[in-house]
Structures are given as C-alpha cells and as structure tokens.
Write an enzyme that holds these catalytic residues in place. Structure first.
Site, PDB file in Angstrom:
ATOM      1  N   CYS A 146      51.322  46.029  35.995  1.00  0.00           N
ATOM      2  CA  CYS A 146      51.390  44.595  36.192  1.00  0.00           C
ATOM      3  C   CYS A 146      51.824  43.810  34.931  1.00  0.00           C
ATOM      4  O   CYS A 146      52.468  42.794  35.303  1.00  0.00           O
ATOM      5  CB  CYS A 146      50.251  44.092  37.077  1.00  0.00           C
ATOM      6  SG  CYS A 146      50.064  44.909  38.682  1.00  0.00           S
ATOM      7  N   CYS A 187      44.015  38.079  48.624  1.00  0.00           N
ATOM      8  CA  CYS A 187      45.092  38.936  47.896  1.00  0.00           C
ATOM      9  C   CYS A 187      46.549  38.179  47.791  1.00  0.00           C
ATOM     10  O   CYS A 187      46.746  37.004  48.620  1.00  0.00           O
ATOM     11  CB  CYS A 187      45.236  40.164  48.829  1.00  0.00           C
ATOM     12  SG  CYS A 187      43.988  40.985  49.406  1.00  0.00           S
ATOM     13  N   HIS A 202      53.812  37.423  43.118  1.00  0.00           N
ATOM     14  CA  HIS A 202      53.478  38.645  42.245  1.00  0.00           C
ATOM     15  C   HIS A 202      54.691  39.546  42.361  1.00  0.00           C
ATOM     16  O   HIS A 202      54.672  40.685  42.766  1.00  0.00           O
ATOM     17  CB  HIS A 202      52.182  39.196  42.374  1.00  0.00           C
ATOM     18  CG  HIS A 202      52.048  40.274  41.166  1.00  0.00           C
ATOM     19  ND1 HIS A 202      52.395  40.102  39.955  1.00  0.00           N
ATOM     20  CD2 HIS A 202      50.915  41.290  41.465  1.00  0.00           C
ATOM     21  CE1 HIS A 202      52.103  41.171  39.459  1.00  0.00           C
ATOM     22  NE2 HIS A 202      50.990  41.882  39.974  1.00  0.00           N
TER      23      HIS A 202
END
Lengths: 483, 393
Positions: free
Chosen positions: B89, B210, B336
């Site tokens: 990430c 989330c 993301h």
C-alpha cells in the site's frame, strides 16, 4: 523399536483413541424431507473433515503429545479415503510426525478391513518383526440423498496401538467365515454407497456369517455364549441383536456402539471394542465381529487392564451439535455453493507444498536457540525473524492455546465460504499461531477462548486436497477420548 | 532544520472513482498532464530526466505491462530511465521517496512520479479479494485485506476500550471531508448510525469501516530544491521521509495494537525534518479501515497509545480541529487505488500547504504536512513523508 517388552509379554492393544465428529442429525429430520420415517441420530462429519483428518484425530488421541517416534508401522483401514489412488497414509504419518522409515499400509474396500488390520498387526508383533503397530480405522462414507443409507451411515475413527507389554486387551484367537452376498457396495468412481434389501441381508447375511466366523475361532475357543461382551460392527440398528442371537450371546452383552452414531464402517467394530473394554472387568472376554457382504471376522480378546472411569460412548452421546437437513447436506457434499472458484495458482502437489508439507502437517517450527522465538515454516526460516540468529532447531508446536485476537470474514470468494473466522492464538508454548477457525459459532468467539489446533481439509483443487491445521474450541472435558 | 533538498513544483490527479471509461494508460496520461499544467511557471516535458511509477498489483487488476516502461513509453518520454515500484500500500509514496533519493543524489535535476492503479477492470472477487485464494497456500489462505486489519481492531477494542462508535466517527469525518473534495470517489456525508448499520465485511469492521475499490492516478514533479524558483515561487519542500518494515506475516507481529513499521518510519521522518508530532499542522494518513486511522494517531505520535478513540471523539482531527487528518476524505471516501494513493496524499498536502484545497482547506498554522502509508503482507511496510512550505524548515 523392535521387540518392545520381553518376548514373553502378551501381544495386545496398549492404547486406544476415538474420534467422532460432534455433529448429529436426527433421522426424522432427514425423513421429513423425503416423506420417510426414522429413529435415532447419526454422526456427521464437518465439511472440512474426511477419513484422513478423523484418522489423525483418533491417532493423536492414542499417542503421546510428542508424536510417535517409536512406531514401526501404521495401518489405516477405511472405505472412504479421499483418494482412489494416492497414499493417504503418508499424510497421516506426516501429521503424526512418525519417523520417515515407518511402514504403512492401507486396507479398505470393506468395513471388515479393521479386523484384518488387527490380525495382521498381532501377527507381525507376535512374530517379532515389528514392535509397535498403529491400527487406525476411519470412515466418513457417503450415500446419495434420499436413500436409506443417507440416514444410516455415520462417521468416526478409532485407533489402536498394538504391541507387546502390559496390554489393555490381549488377543486370544481369530476366525473368519461366511457366504458372500452383495448387500452394500460402492462401484468404482461412484460417491455413494448403495444397498440391497435389508431383510434379505439380515436373514442370509448376518446370522450365518457370525456363526461361521465364531466357529473359525477353533476348537480351543470358549463357546461363544460364554463371552462376557460382544463387540460387533453394526451395519444397521438391529445388527447387534441379530449377531448376539446368532452366536448365542445374551443380547445385553452386545455393546451398542452405533446408537446415536450410525454405521461407522471400518470404525464400527473397533468402537464397540472400546465400549466393551471400558465397561468390562479384568479377565473378561470380548468376542469382536466385523461383518460385511455375507462374511464376518471374529476376534477373541481378553480384557487385561480395563481403563479407569473411561466412558467414551457416554461422552460421544453428550457432546453433540444437532444439524438441520440443509447444514447436513452442506457438510456431506450434497449441497455445494456455485460460482467461479478462485485458484490457489499452485498445483496442489507443488514444490512449495513438497518442501513445507512435512512441517505444515507435523506442525513443527524452527526455534531460535538465542531468543526462543518459534519461526514458521522451518523450511523458509533459516534466520530467526525476530533476532537474526542463525541456529534454529526444529520443534513441535503446542496444539492448545487461547484466542489473542480474531476477525470474521463475511465476504470471501469461492471456493472459500463465509463467514470465515480467523484466529490468532497465544499458544501453550508461548508462541503465537494464526489459523482459520472450524466449528466455532461466531457468537462464541472471544478473546481468551481456549482453542486447539486440529488437522482439516483446507481446500481441494484439481481433485487434490491440501490439509492444514485449524482452530476449534478446546473443550477439555469433551476432548477425544483416549487412554 | 529539515532536509529540504528536493521540492515539489507541480502535482496533478484525476478524480478517483470507478473509472470504467478510462484505461490504466489514460489515467496516467491525465494525471501527468495535470501535473505539468500545475507548474506555476510552466515546464517542458523534455526537462524531465527520470521517472518513477508506482503500481502495486499489475496484471492482478488490468492490462498494465511490467516494468517502468508503462510510464515513459506512453507519455512521449521514451528514452529516460524509468522504474516501477511495488511496495504494498505504500507503493506510491515509496515511488516518491525513491524519486527524492534520485534527485537528491545529484544525478537528476527533475523527476516525475506517477502512481496509478486500475482496480475496477476486474470483479471484486478477482481483484483484491482474490488474494484470499492466493499467496501462501496455508499461511495466507483466506487472507483478505480486511482480515489482516480486523484482528488489530478486535484487540485494540479489548485492550483500550476503543468502541465501534469511535471507529465510525473516522468514517463520518472522512466521508464528510470527501463530500467537499471534487477528487473524492465517495461524495456523500455519512452518519454514525449509517456506519454502524452497514453490513459486516469482516468483524469487527462494517462496510463503511472499509475503503472502497477505486481506480485512480496522481502525479508529482520534483526538482532539486535550489532549482525550484525556476518553476514556482511557492514550492513545497520535502522536509523528511522515513520508510520502515516489520515481519512478513501478521502472526509474527509483536503487538496487535501498534503498527511498528509506522512508528519506525515516523521516527525517521521526524528526525530528518527536525520536528516533533506537535509541529504537524495537517496530515493525510492511511485510513484503509477506520481502526487503522485511530491506530495511526497513536503510532504517529498525535496522541498516546490507546487514546486514538478519544482523539477523534474530541474532534481534534476534524477539518477545523487542532490537527486535521485526511481533509481529502482519505482512503475511506476519496478511495484507495493502491499505487496512486500515496502520490494523491502528497498532492493533497501540496494544495493544502499552498492554500489551494478549495472547499476543504484547513487553517495552515505550522507549515508542515505529514503523509503516511501502511500495508503490504504482514502490514509490514510504512512510508511517512513530511512536506513543508518553509524553505529553511
């Protein structure tokens, strides 16, 4: 370790262990869906259990916690091993951390195979070629939905350690006999066992086979009416009474090991034998009968050293989880989720699993000699991840621990099924271990819950199974029985 | 005194979202053009001497090719050195860090960093969740992104009394900020009730705990600090950065209530920038899940260990709070797209520090902004970058 104990010591069963899945289904619940009746319950394997995992459970309950370094042979009997061709026993011996040269054999194709395995083990030990032989009978047979056998077949495993020494049960005689007929069969490639008319089987199968086998014990054997216990394989609920009548044993002397559990296949007679041992007294005799297809094997054993306060059959009746029919179908393969299953991208027998398999199945770790940290997997950890030290020793991991933390996945791609709990546990050896959970209801999951690692089928791909340890609740009092 | 050897002179990003109309390449082109256009005094493409491309999971998501040629080769820059970075990430921020090292070394004066990820060209099952059936066949079976973070939440709640409501406040704050940000994937405010009532994804995380699966790209142009005035009067300097690691699998973590990689990366970055957590005026941190942001507050030193829940309850990280966190909407609302995330966070700080974050501008008090990513297998990688408008830091 050949010739354990002085040559004059009797040969017999030195230790035993039993494993039966906790799940039960009421036969009425099955019958409700097919417009038929039914009485009693049968044992049902979890979706991730098979004859191999149950065999490992029974063997682990038989052997000391540090494994089985002194086993000379492992003989597995089953009619329902997951592979028609592949050595399932190798998976079992790796899980038991048996020494690499351990002899293995599989006997199957008939529920009578457990009697044959005990005979062979006794002969090999008596003849002095082998010292300790582990005989494991394990079955999770399937029948097609809607058939009589669907309600009849159970699941379970029993292991006996056979050797010389101070046995619990000593072998005194063996016989076999009968006239073959076709009452139950499973053709090659078929998943379900089929059966022929039950009354014909009882009338022409049970009685003549039992009498012929008992007669085969020879002229030196006691009249079978004199034995204190009858331990027989029970293809149906009336079989024990039928066998008792046939050999002239009062019906109350027959152990009913199938009650609540169903026909356990090769494990049926061994479980009845455990029942006889636990209820019997020193010096009493047990006639064990394994029946299939019109033929029976008889074993005559003497109880030498009955275990104290053991009540395996009672424990198996108490520690149960009742299923409804859809859950039963899901666990026995009759109801499968669709969707496009994700692939592990590794052939199941990939080099990775070949390298790490013994450690994954044997649950071993690489312990750092400097800081004590348990590194996994040992094949890929030549340097301690915690301290960088390079002297590592392979050790067995603890199987018990308590939940340190957890999460529950509610959305998983097939072939995984949700909800899927993942547990991180603080293990009894001070290490941490992460594994999927099995059989723990979501609402029971909490930090501090005692858990225990058990071998289960992790997944199947290309028809091949990958086994790994999962956490189940550690119900200390209700753990698999064993002496 | 900060490091300040490299300056950002222009940034660009595309509005994040489910960009079914845009290819991976088109996203990169658009982010790149916007970065060029974002240079106040202009820049010629031929001035770019090297490129770094951050893409975390090529092929798992779309048609990305292997290697850094995906960058130079499609932007008319073929010929210059290009490196693709994959580091979980923190992929985008680590691409940025490597570009900083390249420029600071003196080998290149001007470098391009692009982070891009195509996550919606494949179904959910095949993209991120597909990990559950990949990786180590035993140790990573059933391992999805949520299941690596959920156990930290369970333990944090157990040890510190952190509540589901406190976690929900993170989603409420970030979705509220995202609603003000035209670059954000989600642009609707949420209530605590909505978060708590959303479906379970992975206990103890509900859907709005989330981040979504998002396509996106972002770009930045870096130059040697002393050359910055050629391009802008208002450069943003790299005051410091840190990159740190932990163990390979989450079970090897020493603690489930702290991300050691974050603590270590932050220590490096603060030391390099010569500041303390109290000097951070605005932060873009890795809120892949609500619990992650609460733990980041603690690991980055914004509050004491275990106090993350109380920090958000007191509103200290709100847009108008003492230390606004994720004014862009964060990963939870803005999205993301793995490789793009870190670069987009840096772009947001560039705009915030220059007072250009229209609709979501925070009060700039200290002149320092902190960027943070965390992730990788074992949640073992972290990058922290500190940006400043103060030339002498």
């Amino acid at each position: 370790m050949k010739g354990v104990g002085p040559a004059g010591d009797p040969v017999g069963v030195l230790a035993y262990g039993v494993y039966v899945p906790r799940y039960r289904i009421d036969r009425k619940e099955i019958g409700r869906h097919w417009g038929t009746g039914g009485r009693g319950t049968r044992a049902v394997p979890a979706a991730d259990e098979d004859a191999v995992t149950m065999a490992v459970e029974a063997a682990q309950a038989t052997l000391p916690a540090d494994g089985a370094p002194d086993l000379d042979a492992v003989v597995v009997t089953s009619c329902s091993l997951p592979y028609a061709e592949h050595d399932s026993v190798a998976t079992i011996t790796q899980a038991l951390r048996a020494r690499p040269g351990v002899e293995t054999a599989m006997l199957g194709g008939t529920p009578r195979a457990s009697a044959a395995a005990l005979r062979l083990a006794q002969d090999a030990v008596a003849g002095g070629r082998l010292g300790r032989v582990l005989v494991i009978a394990s079955d999770a047979r399937r029948a097609e939905p809607g058939t009589d056998l669907e309600a009849q077949l159970g699941a379970g495993a029993v292991a006996f350690l056979v050797g010389r020494g101070a046995p619990l049960l000593a072998f005194e005689g063996m016989g076999t006999g009968g006239r073959p007929l076709l009452d139950r069969w499973r053709s090659a490639g078929a998943e379900g066992v089929r059966s022929y008319d039950a009354r014909f089987t009882r009338e022409k199968g049970y009685a003549q086979a039992a009498r012929a086998a008992a007669a085969g014990l020879g002229p030196g054997a006691p009249a079978s009416g004199d034995v204190e216990h009858l331990a027989c394989q029970q293809p149906d609920d009336r079989a024990a009474a039928e066998f008792a009548k046939a050999v002239g044993v009062p019906p109350e002397r027959a152990v009913d090991a199938a009650a609540g559990l169903g026909d356990l296949g090769t494990a049926g007679m061994p479980l009845a034998l455990v029942g006889a041992l636990e209820r019997g007294a020193a010096g009493e005799r047990v006639l064990a009968l394994a029946y299939a297809s019109g033929v029976a094997d008889a074993l005559l054993l003497r109880i030498a050293r009955p275990p104290e306060r053991a009540d395996t059959l009672g424990a198996l009746a108490r520690d149960v989880v009742s299923l409804e029919y859809p859950a039963f179908l899901r666990q026995t393969g009759g109801l499968r989720a669709g969707g496009e299953p994700g692939r592990a991208g590794l052939p199941p027998t990939s080099p990775l699993l070949w390298r790490e398999g013994p450690d994954l199945l044997g649950l071993t770790a690489a312990r750092c000699e400097a800081c004590g940290y348990l590194n996994s997997p040992p094949e890929s950890r030549r340097i301690c991840v915690r301290c960088g030290h390079r002297t590592l020793t392979r050790v067995a991991r603890a199987r018990r621990g308590v939940v340190h933390t957890f999460g529950i996945n509610y959305y998983m791609p097939p072939p995984l099924e949700s909800p899927l709990p993942v547990i991180v546990a603080d293990m009894a050896d001070g290490s941490r271990y992460l594994a999927l959970a099995t059989g723990i209801p979501n609402e029971a999951l909490q930090i501090g819950l005692p858990v225990e690692l058990c071998l289960r089928v992790l997944y199947e791909e290309r028809g091949a199974r990958v086994y790994a340890y999962k956490f189940r609740e550690d119900r200390a009092g209700a753990a698999p029985a064993g002496v | 005194m900060g490091w300040n050897r490299v300056a950002i002179v222009g940034v660009g990003m595309i509005p994040f979202g489910e960009l079914f109309d845009l290819s991976y390449e088109a996203m990169i082109e658009e982010a790149y053009v916007r970065a060029l256009d974002g240079v106040d005094k202009g820049i010629e493409p031929r001035e770019i001497e090297a490129g770094w491309l951050g893409t975390c999971r090529p092929l798992a998501h779309g048609t990305e090719t292997l290697a850094g040629v995906s960058l130079a080769g499609i932007l008319g820059l073929a010929g210059i050195p290009c490196t693709r970075v994959e580091n979980g990430c923190p992929t985008g921020s680590d691409a940025f860090r490597n570009a900083c090292l390249g420029v600071a070394s003196g080998v290149y004066d001007v470098a391009l960093v692009v982070g891009a990820e195509k996550m919606r060209d494949k179904s959910t099952e095949e993209s991120l969740l597909g990990r559950a059936t990949q990786g180590h066949p035993v140790f990573q079976r059933g391992e999805s992104a949520p299941i690596t973070f959920a156990p930290q939440a369970t333990r944090h709640m157990h040890e510190f009394g952190t509540t589901k409501e406190q976690m929900a406040l993170v989603a409420v704050k970030n979705h509220g900020n995202g609603a003000r940000n035209p670059y954000s994937h989600h642009r609707k405010p949420l209530t605590v009730e909505q978060v708590l009532r959303s479906p379970w994804v992975c206990y103890p995380l509900n859907l709005f705990d989330c981040c979504p699966q998002t396509d996106g790209a972002a770009a930045a142009i870096l130059v040697r600090a002393d050359l910055a005035p050629r391009y802008t009067e208002r450069p943003v300097y790299v005051a410091g950065f840190g990159m740190a690691t932990d163990y390979q699998y989450i079970v090897e973590k020493e603690s489930f209530t702290t991300f050691v990689a974050t603590v270590r990366a932050a220590e490096q970055a603060y030391r390099m920038a010569g500041i303390t957590p109290a000097d951070v005026g605005v932060a873009e941190v890795h809120d892949c899940f609500t619990i992650t942001e609460l733990m980041n507050y603690e690991d980055l030193g914004f509050c004491a260990k275990g106090e993350g829940g109380k920090l958000i309850e007191r509103g200290e990280t709100a847009l108008t709070g003492r230390i606004p966190v994720n004014p862009s909407g964060g990963l939870l609302a803005k999205g993301h797209p793995l490789g793009a995330t870190g670069v987009a966070q840096l772009a947001e700080l560039f705009w915030q520090l220059r007072g250009e974050a229209t609709g979501r501008q925070v009060e700039i008090r200290t002149g320092y902004g902190l960027q943070h990513n965390l992730g990788g297998t074992g949640i073992a990688n972290s990058v922290v970058t500190i940006l400043t408008t103060r030339r002498d830091g």
